[in-house]
Design a protein around this motif. Structure first.
Motif, PDB file in Angstrom:
ATOM      1  N   LEU A  19      41.047  42.591  54.412  1.00 35.78           N
ATOM      2  CA  LEU A  19      40.290  42.138  55.310  1.00 35.78           C
ATOM      3  C   LEU A  19      41.419  41.151  55.851  1.00 35.78           C
ATOM      4  O   LEU A  19      41.462  41.080  57.412  1.00 35.78           O
ATOM      5  CB  LEU A  19      39.304  41.359  54.551  1.00 35.78           C
ATOM      6  N   LEU A  20      42.399  40.566  55.118  1.00 32.31           N
ATOM      7  CA  LEU A  20      43.274  39.556  55.844  1.00 32.31           C
ATOM      8  C   LEU A  20      44.551  40.122  56.788  1.00 32.31           C
ATOM      9  O   LEU A  20      44.720  39.659  57.768  1.00 32.31           O
ATOM     10  CB  LEU A  20      44.124  38.688  54.579  1.00 32.31           C
ATOM     11  N   ALA A  21      44.927  41.290  56.225  1.00 40.22           N
ATOM     12  CA  ALA A  21      45.852  42.100  57.092  1.00 40.22           C
ATOM     13  C   ALA A  21      44.950  42.584  58.548  1.00 40.22           C
ATOM     14  O   ALA A  21      45.676  42.595  59.383  1.00 40.22           O
ATOM     15  CB  ALA A  21      46.417  43.393  56.382  1.00 40.22           C
ATOM     16  N   ALA A  22      43.822  42.865  58.417  1.00 45.84           N
ATOM     17  CA  ALA A  22      43.129  43.226  59.613  1.00 45.84           C
ATOM     18  C   ALA A  22      42.845  41.927  60.616  1.00 45.84           C
ATOM     19  O   ALA A  22      42.748  42.039  61.692  1.00 45.84           O
ATOM     20  CB  ALA A  22      41.825  43.875  59.312  1.00 45.84           C
ATOM     21  N   ALA A  23      42.691  40.861  59.865  1.00 47.53           N
ATOM     22  CA  ALA A  23      42.626  39.596  60.565  1.00 47.53           C
ATOM     23  C   ALA A  23      43.824  38.871  60.920  1.00 47.53           C
ATOM     24  O   ALA A  23      43.875  38.022  61.769  1.00 47.53           O
ATOM     25  CB  ALA A  23      41.769  38.518  59.499  1.00 47.53           C
ATOM     26  N   GLY A  24      44.962  39.635  61.150  1.00 45.16           N
ATOM     27  CA  GLY A  24      46.420  39.005  61.332  1.00 45.16           C
ATOM     28  C   GLY A  24      47.002  38.063  60.505  1.00 45.16           C
ATOM     29  O   GLY A  24      47.638  37.060  60.941  1.00 45.16           O
ATOM     30  N   CYS A  25      46.691  37.974  59.165  1.00 43.32           N
ATOM     31  CA  CYS A  25      47.132  37.202  58.618  1.00 43.32           C
ATOM     32  C   CYS A  25      48.894  37.122  58.551  1.00 43.32           C
ATOM     33  O   CYS A  25      49.307  38.158  58.644  1.00 43.32           O
ATOM     34  CB  CYS A  25      46.977  37.335  56.949  1.00 43.32           C
ATOM     35  N   ASN A  26      49.567  36.064  58.775  1.00 41.30           N
ATOM     36  CA  ASN A  26      51.078  35.985  58.973  1.00 41.30           C
ATOM     37  C   ASN A  26      51.840  36.736  57.531  1.00 41.30           C
ATOM     38  O   ASN A  26      52.736  37.361  57.804  1.00 41.30           O
ATOM     39  CB  ASN A  26      51.450  34.663  59.186  1.00 41.30           C
ATOM     40  N   PHE A  27      51.358  36.395  56.323  1.00 39.93           N
ATOM     41  CA  PHE A  27      52.011  36.794  55.169  1.00 39.93           C
ATOM     42  C   PHE A  27      51.107  36.628  54.195  1.00 39.93           C
ATOM     43  O   PHE A  27      50.253  35.925  53.954  1.00 39.93           O
ATOM     44  CB  PHE A  27      53.406  36.127  55.050  1.00 39.93           C
ATOM     45  N   VAL A  28      51.629  37.332  52.926  1.00 36.37           N
ATOM     46  CA  VAL A  28      50.920  37.430  51.750  1.00 36.37           C
ATOM     47  C   VAL A  28      52.180  37.226  50.757  1.00 36.37           C
ATOM     48  O   VAL A  28      53.217  37.106  50.966  1.00 36.37           O
ATOM     49  CB  VAL A  28      49.982  38.314  51.390  1.00 36.37           C
ATOM     50  N   MET A  29      51.658  36.995  49.358  1.00 33.85           N
ATOM     51  CA  MET A  29      52.767  37.109  48.304  1.00 33.85           C
ATOM     52  C   MET A  29      53.124  38.605  48.098  1.00 33.85           C
ATOM     53  O   MET A  29      52.336  39.352  47.878  1.00 33.85           O
ATOM     54  CB  MET A  29      52.226  36.522  47.195  1.00 33.85           C
ATOM     55  N   GLY A  30      54.499  38.687  47.410  1.00 36.69           N
ATOM     56  CA  GLY A  30      54.956  39.886  46.770  1.00 36.69           C
ATOM     57  C   GLY A  30      55.325  39.463  45.459  1.00 36.69           C
ATOM     58  O   GLY A  30      56.566  38.736  45.371  1.00 36.69           O
ATOM     59  N   ILE A  31      54.821  39.681  44.309  1.00 35.00           N
ATOM     60  CA  ILE A  31      55.034  39.256  42.946  1.00 35.00           C
ATOM     61  C   ILE A  31      55.089  40.761  42.023  1.00 35.00           C
ATOM     62  O   ILE A  31      54.388  41.694  42.046  1.00 35.00           O
ATOM     63  CB  ILE A  31      54.020  38.543  42.480  1.00 35.00           C
ATOM     64  N   PRO A  32      56.210  40.782  41.489  1.00 29.78           N
ATOM     65  CA  PRO A  32      56.331  42.095  40.464  1.00 29.78           C
ATOM     66  C   PRO A  32      55.139  42.248  39.691  1.00 29.78           C
ATOM     67  O   PRO A  32      54.591  41.527  38.964  1.00 29.78           O
ATOM     68  CB  PRO A  32      57.515  41.720  39.393  1.00 29.78           C
ATOM     69  N   GLY A  33      54.552  43.537  40.010  1.00 27.14           N
ATOM     70  CA  GLY A  33      53.452  44.068  39.403  1.00 27.14           C
ATOM     71  C   GLY A  33      52.061  43.105  39.617  1.00 27.14           C
ATOM     72  O   GLY A  33      51.044  43.342  38.962  1.00 27.14           O
TER      73      GLY A  33
ATOM     74  N   ASP B 282      51.675  40.181  38.923  1.00 23.40           N
ATOM     75  CA  ASP B 282      51.426  39.352  37.700  1.00 23.40           C
ATOM     76  C   ASP B 282      52.363  38.138  37.532  1.00 23.40           C
ATOM     77  O   ASP B 282      53.328  38.502  37.026  1.00 23.40           O
ATOM     78  CB  ASP B 282      51.540  40.225  36.296  1.00 23.40           C
ATOM     79  N   ASP B 283      52.172  36.905  37.720  1.00 17.93           N
ATOM     80  CA  ASP B 283      53.280  35.965  37.766  1.00 17.93           C
ATOM     81  C   ASP B 283      53.147  35.454  36.434  1.00 17.93           C
ATOM     82  O   ASP B 283      52.228  34.979  35.888  1.00 17.93           O
ATOM     83  CB  ASP B 283      52.817  35.026  38.772  1.00 17.93           C
ATOM     84  N   ILE B 284      54.367  35.936  35.691  1.00 15.04           N
ATOM     85  CA  ILE B 284      54.491  35.568  34.309  1.00 15.04           C
ATOM     86  C   ILE B 284      54.852  34.239  34.055  1.00 15.04           C
ATOM     87  O   ILE B 284      54.923  33.705  32.864  1.00 15.04           O
ATOM     88  CB  ILE B 284      55.674  36.563  33.678  1.00 15.04           C
ATOM     89  N   MET B 285      55.318  33.478  35.173  1.00 13.47           N
ATOM     90  CA  MET B 285      55.619  31.926  34.867  1.00 13.47           C
ATOM     91  C   MET B 285      54.618  31.005  35.060  1.00 13.47           C
ATOM     92  O   MET B 285      53.923  30.364  34.317  1.00 13.47           O
ATOM     93  CB  MET B 285      56.940  31.763  35.833  1.00 13.47           C
ATOM     94  N   LEU B 286      53.508  31.407  36.166  1.00 15.31           N
ATOM     95  CA  LEU B 286      52.379  30.475  36.574  1.00 15.31           C
ATOM     96  C   LEU B 286      51.232  31.008  35.913  1.00 15.31           C
ATOM     97  O   LEU B 286      50.052  30.332  35.934  1.00 15.31           O
ATOM     98  CB  LEU B 286      52.424  30.431  38.137  1.00 15.31           C
ATOM     99  N   ASN B 287      51.095  32.373  35.263  1.00 19.70           N
ATOM    100  CA  ASN B 287      49.904  32.798  34.642  1.00 19.70           C
ATOM    101  C   ASN B 287      48.944  33.059  35.524  1.00 19.70           C
ATOM    102  O   ASN B 287      47.898  32.708  35.065  1.00 19.70           O
ATOM    103  CB  ASN B 287      49.740  32.106  33.215  1.00 19.70           C
ATOM    104  N   TYR B 288      49.039  33.680  36.612  1.00 17.57           N
ATOM    105  CA  TYR B 288      47.834  33.898  37.317  1.00 17.57           C
ATOM    106  C   TYR B 288      48.037  35.451  37.812  1.00 17.57           C
ATOM    107  O   TYR B 288      49.052  35.858  38.091  1.00 17.57           O
ATOM    108  CB  TYR B 288      47.652  33.037  38.392  1.00 17.57           C
ATOM    109  N   GLN B 289      47.164  36.058  38.873  1.00 18.50           N
ATOM    110  CA  GLN B 289      47.160  37.081  39.233  1.00 18.50           C
ATOM    111  C   GLN B 289      47.139  37.183  40.860  1.00 18.50           C
ATOM    112  O   GLN B 289      46.355  36.580  41.291  1.00 18.50           O
ATOM    113  CB  GLN B 289      46.004  38.264  38.875  1.00 18.50           C
ATOM    114  N   SER B 290      48.158  37.856  41.443  1.00 16.78           N
ATOM    115  CA  SER B 290      48.084  38.041  42.793  1.00 16.78           C
ATOM    116  C   SER B 290      48.443  39.289  43.473  1.00 16.78           C
ATOM    117  O   SER B 290      47.925  40.101  42.796  1.00 16.78           O
ATOM    118  CB  SER B 290      49.484  36.788  43.162  1.00 16.78           C
ATOM    119  N   THR B 291      49.149  39.528  44.439  1.00 12.48           N
ATOM    120  CA  THR B 291      49.410  40.642  44.991  1.00 12.48           C
ATOM    121  C   THR B 291      50.990  41.208  44.718  1.00 12.48           C
ATOM    122  O   THR B 291      51.868  40.142  44.765  1.00 12.48           O
ATOM    123  CB  THR B 291      49.170  40.594  46.572  1.00 12.48           C
TER     124      THR B 291
END
Length: 468
Positions: A385-399, A401-410
């Motif tokens: 939905l955000l990509a269709a909405a013209g979002c400027n950027f998102v996150m790129g995280i290995p897998g 899964d942020d192993i330092m901050l302990n949360y799930q992203s993209t």
């Protein structure tokens, strides 16, 4: 657009409640507003408040502050910098009429860019409360906010990625490996940005030098950032560290910002210090801000205002400093504020739409914590939905899964999916670099990266960095 006088629009219900109350009661359900005790007690009350809010003249927002002017420097910033000329075309409208006009063809990219300085955050938040998800997507898709440092972010048909190579011990080799992996997926054009596990100045300088080594060694048209406090960044600048972007988390009230250890004056000092380095090659947008619904409530600094309105107020702070990137970390604070995937989805689209309406280069960290009622399917839907909405950027995280901050992203491949699905490309300068390095083919598709590709060689000097 209508020319009826503002006073004639105001219903008795709208007059009887303060703007602060109306905005809170009209907000779609979210757990943070319930926790704060400001949410509507029923859907009937919510709909009634939305109907009343729709009849509120936009001019009322210039005369009635949701956080008192004399008590809050963010309110003073909003009122004192309001552009009456930019506001003039919509001055006669109500909130509902503004929402309706935003959906018309007359509200095109140029018209919305001209309007942005005339909208207050509360006006944008109010209109968003009356929008369905498809409205938030359509309005945001018409807003284009372009910024530059070493590449150009936010152009039509482009979709950028913050490469986030965090490591639980700030191990340089581990960070470098994640960085090079992300580059092979075409990620990193928004920024290569590390959340440090240790916030000492020595460690920040070490990380900055390592990222700068990679960018310079491979001549990558991008920028780096270590997401430390502005005071630490300024000390790193004094020590001669290669600071591209200066980062800070910000919020929508003076008290909430004070809980982050910042003020508008301190941000101005950091902005000037970073500008003085002249490290950008294409532009001088040097600030990177992160926000998130619920931050003011978690700091006990919400003044009885709902969390979506406060989030929009944080964007007034951001636009004062012409940032390269603004990122709403939508599900990071936890289910106390956004309980499930439905609430996270709605909040992410609201934040993106309001930020764009206010003239900001919005990105979204599409994320959730492990104790939220959400999963990766929810993130896939919001990403699309955000990509269709013209979002400027998102996150790129290995897998993802942020192993330092302990949360799930993209993840890196999530960004590749969005680009492939919707025919989007990285920032133009970064895209040219990817093609020159054999990471993208001539049509923009990802190519296999051979094990002996020069990009995959982790520089020997990292061992020396580790020993410093």
């Amino acid at each position: 657009m209508g020319s009826t006088g503002a006073a004639s629009h105001t219903s008795p219900g709208a007059r009887q409640k303060s703007l602060r109350e109306l905005l809170a009661l009209a907000s779609p359900l979210r757990s943070g507003d319930v926790l704060a005790g400001v949410a509507a007690r029923s859907e009937e009350e919510r709909v009634a408040a939305q109907m009343a809010l729709a009849e509120v003249p936009l001019t009322r927002f210039l005369n009635e502050c949701v956080v008192p002017y004399e008590d809050d420097e963010v309110t003073r910033l909003i009122i004192d910098t309001h552009d009456a000329g930019a506001f003039a075309p919509v001055r006669s409208l109500t909130v509902g009429e503004l929402r309706d006009w935003l959906l018309t063809d007359a509200a095109d990219t140029d018209a919305l860019a001209a309007l942005a300085p005339g909208l207050t955050p509360e006006m944008a938040a109010a209109a968003a409360k009356l929008m369905r998800v498809q409205d938030l997507i359509l309005v945001a898709s018409k807003c284009r906010v372009v910024t530059r440092f070493r590449d150009t972010i936010g152009l039509p048909g482009r979709f950028s990625v913050r490469l986030q190579p965090n490591h639980p011990t700030d191990d340089l080799k581990g960070i470098a490996a994640s960085t090079l992996d992300g580059l092979c997926y075409g990620c990193g054009d928004a920024v290569i940005g590390i959340n440090p596990a240790t916030d000492s100045v020595d460690n920040i300088v070490r990380l900055l030098r390592m990222l700068d080594d990679i960018i310079q060694r491979h001549a990558i048209p991008t920028q780096s950032c270590v997401l430390t406090h502005v005071t630490t960044a300024m000390e790193a600048i004094r020590r001669g560290a290669p600071v591209d972007l200066c980062f800070q988390s910000i919020a929508g009230t003076e008290r909430a910002n004070a809980s982050f250890g910042i003020s508008l004056d301190l941000l101005a000092e950091a902005h000037e210090a970073t500008l003085a380095l002249h490290r950008g090659t294409l532009g001088d947008n040097v600030m990177y801000f992160e926000t998130g619904q619920g931050s003011a409530l978690s700091a006990g600094a919400h003044h009885g205002v709902d969390q979506q309105t406060l989030e929009a107020r944080a964007y007034a702070v951001a636009r004062r400093f012409r940032p390269l990137l603004v990122n709403t970390v939508v599900g990071f604070i936890g289910p106390e504020y956004l309980y499930n995937g439905k609430q996270i989805t709605r909040a992410g689209l609201e934040d993106h739409c309001c930020g764009k309406l206010l003239g900001l280069p919005m990105g979204v960290d599409i994320c959730y914590t492990n104790h939220a009622e959400a999963d990766q399917d929810d993130m896939d839907a919001l990403l699309t939905l955000l990509a269709a909405a013209g979002c400027n950027f998102v996150m790129g995280i290995p897998g993802a899964d942020d192993i330092m901050l302990n949360y799930q992203s993209t993840s890196f491949h999530d960004a590749a999916y969005a680009r492939k699905l919707l025919g989007l490309a990285p920032a133009p300068e970064f895209e040219a670099w990817l093609k020159a390095r054999g990471i993208l083919d001539a049509s923009g598709d990802l190519l296999p990266v051979a094990p002996d590709h020069g990009l995959l060689a982790i520089p020997d000097q990292l061992a020396a960095h580790d020993q410093e």
